[in-house]
Design a protein around this motif. Structure first.
Motif, PDB file in Angstrom:
ATOM      1  N   ARG A 169      92.658 112.389  74.567  1.00 16.32           N
ATOM      2  CA  ARG A 169      91.515 111.640  74.438  1.00 16.32           C
ATOM      3  C   ARG A 169      91.524 110.750  75.727  1.00 16.32           C
ATOM      4  O   ARG A 169      90.280 110.302  76.194  1.00 16.32           O
ATOM      5  CB  ARG A 169      91.346 110.870  73.475  1.00 16.32           C
ATOM      6  CG  ARG A 169      90.950 111.689  72.080  1.00 16.32           C
ATOM      7  CD  ARG A 169      90.889 110.812  70.666  1.00 16.32           C
ATOM      8  NE  ARG A 169      89.942 109.757  70.993  1.00 16.32           N
ATOM      9  CZ  ARG A 169      89.700 108.838  69.905  1.00 16.32           C
ATOM     10  NH1 ARG A 169      90.664 108.969  68.840  1.00 16.32           N
ATOM     11  NH2 ARG A 169      88.909 107.887  70.009  1.00 16.32           N
ATOM     12  N   LEU A 170      92.568 110.291  76.180  1.00 17.08           N
ATOM     13  CA  LEU A 170      92.520 109.483  77.526  1.00 17.08           C
ATOM     14  C   LEU A 170      92.796 110.320  78.749  1.00 17.08           C
ATOM     15  O   LEU A 170      92.978 109.403  79.798  1.00 17.08           O
ATOM     16  CB  LEU A 170      93.851 108.464  77.127  1.00 17.08           C
ATOM     17  CG  LEU A 170      93.628 107.544  76.078  1.00 17.08           C
ATOM     18  CD1 LEU A 170      94.822 106.728  75.724  1.00 17.08           C
ATOM     19  CD2 LEU A 170      92.324 106.709  76.132  1.00 17.08           C
ATOM     20  N   ILE A 225      92.156 103.003  74.739  1.00 17.60           N
ATOM     21  CA  ILE A 225      91.580 103.025  73.249  1.00 17.60           C
ATOM     22  C   ILE A 225      92.497 102.021  72.571  1.00 17.60           C
ATOM     23  O   ILE A 225      93.673 101.598  72.847  1.00 17.60           O
ATOM     24  CB  ILE A 225      91.941 104.470  72.633  1.00 17.60           C
ATOM     25  CG1 ILE A 225      91.061 104.613  71.588  1.00 17.60           C
ATOM     26  CG2 ILE A 225      93.400 104.895  72.804  1.00 17.60           C
ATOM     27  CD1 ILE A 225      91.173 105.974  71.009  1.00 17.60           C
ATOM     28  N   ASN A 248      87.285 107.945  79.277  1.00 17.54           N
ATOM     29  CA  ASN A 248      87.717 106.401  79.178  1.00 17.54           C
ATOM     30  C   ASN A 248      89.357 106.561  79.146  1.00 17.54           C
ATOM     31  O   ASN A 248      90.009 107.565  78.494  1.00 17.54           O
ATOM     32  CB  ASN A 248      87.372 105.897  77.600  1.00 17.54           C
ATOM     33  CG  ASN A 248      87.623 104.282  77.328  1.00 17.54           C
ATOM     34  OD1 ASN A 248      88.234 103.677  78.093  1.00 17.54           O
ATOM     35  ND2 ASN A 248      87.267 103.959  76.097  1.00 17.54           N
ATOM     36  N   ARG A 249      90.117 105.381  79.745  1.00 21.45           N
ATOM     37  CA  ARG A 249      91.598 105.376  79.903  1.00 21.45           C
ATOM     38  C   ARG A 249      92.206 104.496  78.809  1.00 21.45           C
ATOM     39  O   ARG A 249      93.406 104.183  79.008  1.00 21.45           O
ATOM     40  CB  ARG A 249      91.970 105.070  81.452  1.00 21.45           C
ATOM     41  CG  ARG A 249      91.508 106.299  82.216  1.00 21.45           C
ATOM     42  CD  ARG A 249      92.246 107.340  82.215  1.00 21.45           C
ATOM     43  NE  ARG A 249      91.931 108.037  83.548  1.00 21.45           N
ATOM     44  CZ  ARG A 249      91.620 109.410  83.127  1.00 21.45           C
ATOM     45  NH1 ARG A 249      91.844 110.053  82.111  1.00 21.45           N
ATOM     46  NH2 ARG A 249      91.419 110.204  84.445  1.00 21.45           N
TER      47      ARG A 249
END
Length: 171
Positions: free
Chosen positions: A39-40, A5, A2-3
């Motif tokens: 995370r990204l 958040i 996922n890019r």
């Protein structure tokens, strides 16, 4: 991966015990952090949300010789020390902290009555040298390639010039 958040989805956690302030420093320093960049899938920039309780600071007064930082105040109020000056902060303020000498040293302090939250963005150039003018220390900070298990690895040395040894000592 996922890019995108939403910051409401970022869990803010206390520092691990190994990185938490100890002794008298624990009275002045505290923060919860949520790391976003990894995370990204970010590779050249690090992003995090930092939440600082009233009367506290997240980090010592410091400057970077290599990396540049930017902060965006999301909630709360406080002040930032930059070099020899102090400036008030409030939600919506954007702060540039370029790499450089002690004149670029910076520290965000929560002088308000509620938690101060900000987004921090930094280049991730390695190695970096950080200087801590209040305590006359420096730090050498480097990221290594991940280990065979995929976990991040790095090098961190914090010291003072007075502890320097001669290049040829012990050879």
């Amino acid at each position: 991966m996922n890019r995108i958040i939403n910051i409401a989805e970022v869990e803010l956690l206390p520092r691990p015990a190994a990185f938490a302030a100890k002794g008298a420093a624990a009275e002045r320093f505290d923060a919860r952090m949520g790391f976003i960049g990894t995370r990204l899938g970010a590779q050249k920039l690090g992003y995090n949300i930092t939440a600082v309780p009233p009367g506290k600071r997240a980090f010592p007064f410091h400057n970077h010789q290599v990396n540049e930082e930017m902060f965006f105040v999301l909630e709360g109020a406080g002040e930032i020390r930059i070099g020899d000056e102090k400036f008030p902060l409030r939600a919506g303020d954007v702060i540039a902290c370029p790499a450089g000498g002690k004149e670029t040293a910076h520290q965000i302090i929560n002088t308000g009555t509620v938690e101060l939250k900000y987004l921090g963005v930094s280049t991730r150039l390695s190695p970096d040298i950080a200087e801590y003018p209040d305590s006359d220390k420096f730090g050498v900070l480097a990221e290594y390639a991940p280990g065979a298990d995929g976990r991040p690895r790095g090098f961190r040395f914090v010291g003072r010039d007075t502890l320097n040894v001669d290049y040829w000592e012990g050879e």
